[in-house]
Design an enzyme around this catalytic site. Sequence first.
Site, PDB file in Angstrom:
ATOM      1  N   HIS A 347       1.009  -1.072   0.067  1.00  0.00           N
ATOM      2  CA  HIS A 347      -0.210  -0.020   0.078  1.00  0.00           C
ATOM      3  C   HIS A 347       0.918   1.293  -0.169  1.00  0.00           C
ATOM      4  O   HIS A 347       1.658   1.374   0.912  1.00  0.00           O
ATOM      5  CB  HIS A 347      -0.907  -0.039   1.232  1.00  0.00           C
ATOM      6  CG  HIS A 347      -2.019   1.116   1.058  1.00  0.00           C
ATOM      7  ND1 HIS A 347      -3.068   0.887   0.402  1.00  0.00           N
ATOM      8  CD2 HIS A 347      -1.960   2.497   1.326  1.00  0.00           C
ATOM      9  CE1 HIS A 347      -3.765   2.112   0.482  1.00  0.00           C
ATOM     10  NE2 HIS A 347      -3.123   3.276   1.174  1.00  0.00           N
ATOM     11  N   HIS A 381       2.742  14.330  -0.632  1.00  0.00           N
ATOM     12  CA  HIS A 381       3.107  14.532   0.858  1.00  0.00           C
ATOM     13  C   HIS A 381       4.569  14.707   0.831  1.00  0.00           C
ATOM     14  O   HIS A 381       4.894  15.462   1.715  1.00  0.00           O
ATOM     15  CB  HIS A 381       3.072  13.024   1.275  1.00  0.00           C
ATOM     16  CG  HIS A 381       1.677  12.392   1.360  1.00  0.00           C
ATOM     17  ND1 HIS A 381       0.706  13.067   2.244  1.00  0.00           N
ATOM     18  CD2 HIS A 381       1.026  11.306   0.832  1.00  0.00           C
ATOM     19  CE1 HIS A 381      -0.343  12.424   2.102  1.00  0.00           C
ATOM     20  NE2 HIS A 381      -0.297  11.256   1.440  1.00  0.00           N
ATOM     21  N   GLU A 405      -3.371  15.008   2.483  1.00  0.00           N
ATOM     22  CA  GLU A 405      -3.950  14.050   1.535  1.00  0.00           C
ATOM     23  C   GLU A 405      -4.495  14.531   0.137  1.00  0.00           C
ATOM     24  O   GLU A 405      -4.745  13.963  -0.596  1.00  0.00           O
ATOM     25  CB  GLU A 405      -5.094  13.240   2.081  1.00  0.00           C
ATOM     26  CG  GLU A 405      -4.597  12.251   3.156  1.00  0.00           C
ATOM     27  CD  GLU A 405      -3.605  11.275   2.853  1.00  0.00           C
ATOM     28  OE1 GLU A 405      -3.398  10.948   1.732  1.00  0.00           O
ATOM     29  OE2 GLU A 405      -2.751  10.868   4.133  1.00  0.00           O
TER      30      GLU A 405
END
Length: 612
Positions: A347, A381, A405
């Site tokens: 992920h 990020h 985000e």
Amino acid sequence: MKRSCVLLALLLSPFALAQPRSTPPTVAEAKAFLERAEADLLTLGNEAARAGWVQATYITDDTEALAAKANERLLTKTNEIVIAARRFNGMKLPPDMARKFMLLRLNGSPTDPKLVAELTQVSTALDGMYGKGKYCPPGKSGEDCLGIDQIDVLMAKSRDPKELQDLWEGWHRISPPMREKYARLVELSNQGAKEFGFKDTGDLWRSNYDMTPAQFSAELERTWAQLEPLYKELHAYVRFKLIEKYGAAAERPDGMIPAYLLGNMWAQEWGNIYDVVAPAPTGNYKMYNLEAALNQQIGQVTPLEAGKKMARYGEGFFTSLGFEPLPATFWERSQFIKPRDRDVVCHASAWDVDNDQDLRIKMCIKVNADDFTTVHHEEGHNFYQRAYRKQPYIFRGGANDGFHEAIGDSIALSITPDYLKKLKLIDEVPPVEADIPLQLRTALDKIAFLPFGLLIDKWRWQVFSGETKSADYNKAWWALREKYQGIAPPTPRPETDFDPGAKYHIPGNVPYARYFLARIYQFQFYKAMCDASGYKGPLNRCSFYGSKDAGAKLEAMLEAGQSKPWQETLKAMTGEDHLDAGPMLEYFDPLYKWLKEQNAANKVKTGWTPAP
Ligand code: X8Z
Ligand code: ZN
């Protein structure tokens, strides 16, 4: 990666810390206290990040133990600091110092050292269980078993309902063994939250937004109510198209869509089934295929080279806005592709290992449209982390976690046909007739995500508050999936399963409301940057690629980090001081009208009726 679910513990005994002091503390003492606290947290935070990196990119019992221990030390120190900081409660302090104390108070893990050790071990083990998760189709074993990175591709491409159902069910078998550990994580983390004055962990998480937890929940409801009608039209249209394609396999009397037919394991983003739901072509324009274009441009290179080239596209966008390129160590230390010989957490995530310039991404990149967006997301990020590195440690974070985000996504909204043509990924910019198809492709990812983004933490807040007991985890999960998303599992899911655990952020214990916020903020940021770039025209065609004015605006927001209430940071960027669905609705307005027309013409009813 800093998680706002940072978990804490205690070294000093509560008795020692509670001892009253005879003289009231001075501002100078408070300042010295904060300096010391920030230095300690930086050291321990970096140690935990380094251990976490090795654990996530090389899952073994040893790396898990080391990462758990480093987290335990960090949480222990954080608890110690939060408790000692009570001495300064009620003091009149300069605003930046008051804000630092306020942010410190948004932490809390059990004060019993045994429990904090258990908490970090349980969290690390759950993370590892997800990373190691595989589905072995019948007759397959070892190397032939499928990791989530491979299943993602199959789910995106397969148009065989049986195969899709099989993959869906196969992956959901990774999580039943997590159930007991997850229930323990909930107990331990709640115990910490309560000891530090929160009702439960959900209450602690909702306290992170410069407003009360109740106001925060109300903001989510308010914006969802604005967007829900658009979701319902999209859902009805997609359901109709799926029934056209798959017949009985897609049709349910309750109006819900089978969860495995939407091109994504969690039915969270539906862009991969664009071909199934695309409107009939008008004129002689055919929608471009980004995956094919990327493959062609990247060419026949090793998977690692291909992964790096994907990451270069993201970097190229940021440098076009005036940002410095990523440091050389980013290219040396990131994990771009899945290693052949070991388990990793595939992920995607972005890291700032030394809270300075040691930026990295960890992905299992494939050359496709999803990962093209994801590299922009992750590098967003990293650029944020680098921009706020000059802030004091406690302010090195997103204005709120939804901002963090939203950065890369707001950049990725600029991946318009014009931009792709500039990059020579496509030869021809589609005519205006293609606007509806283009918006539909985007809405399948952006609008379809909203109810998913909302319900994950609705489930967790219920679990943390005790409203949902561990015996009802799956029941409550599916009640929300049905109610908000209008999707249904292939067969009833009993409590011997643990379907929430098949989604990374549940075993990873990463709060999720941030992604709902980000879906909305990203359109606010995008519009602000389009305006700054001088763009005039329909919002969905805007690309601010190459605009130094847009870049300067973005940089100012990023540099501020968490030093001010996010409302102020947002106001400086967009002129608004609240979460606003307006720009998102503006972007999709033509599509909304079109969907309503389509659904009316096809006599398609919107909505669904989940079983009571
Ligand atoms: O988890 C992520 C990123 C890492 S912060 C890849 N996202 C959410 C998800 O995959 O569930 C981005 C979109 C939503
Ligand atoms: Zn992210």
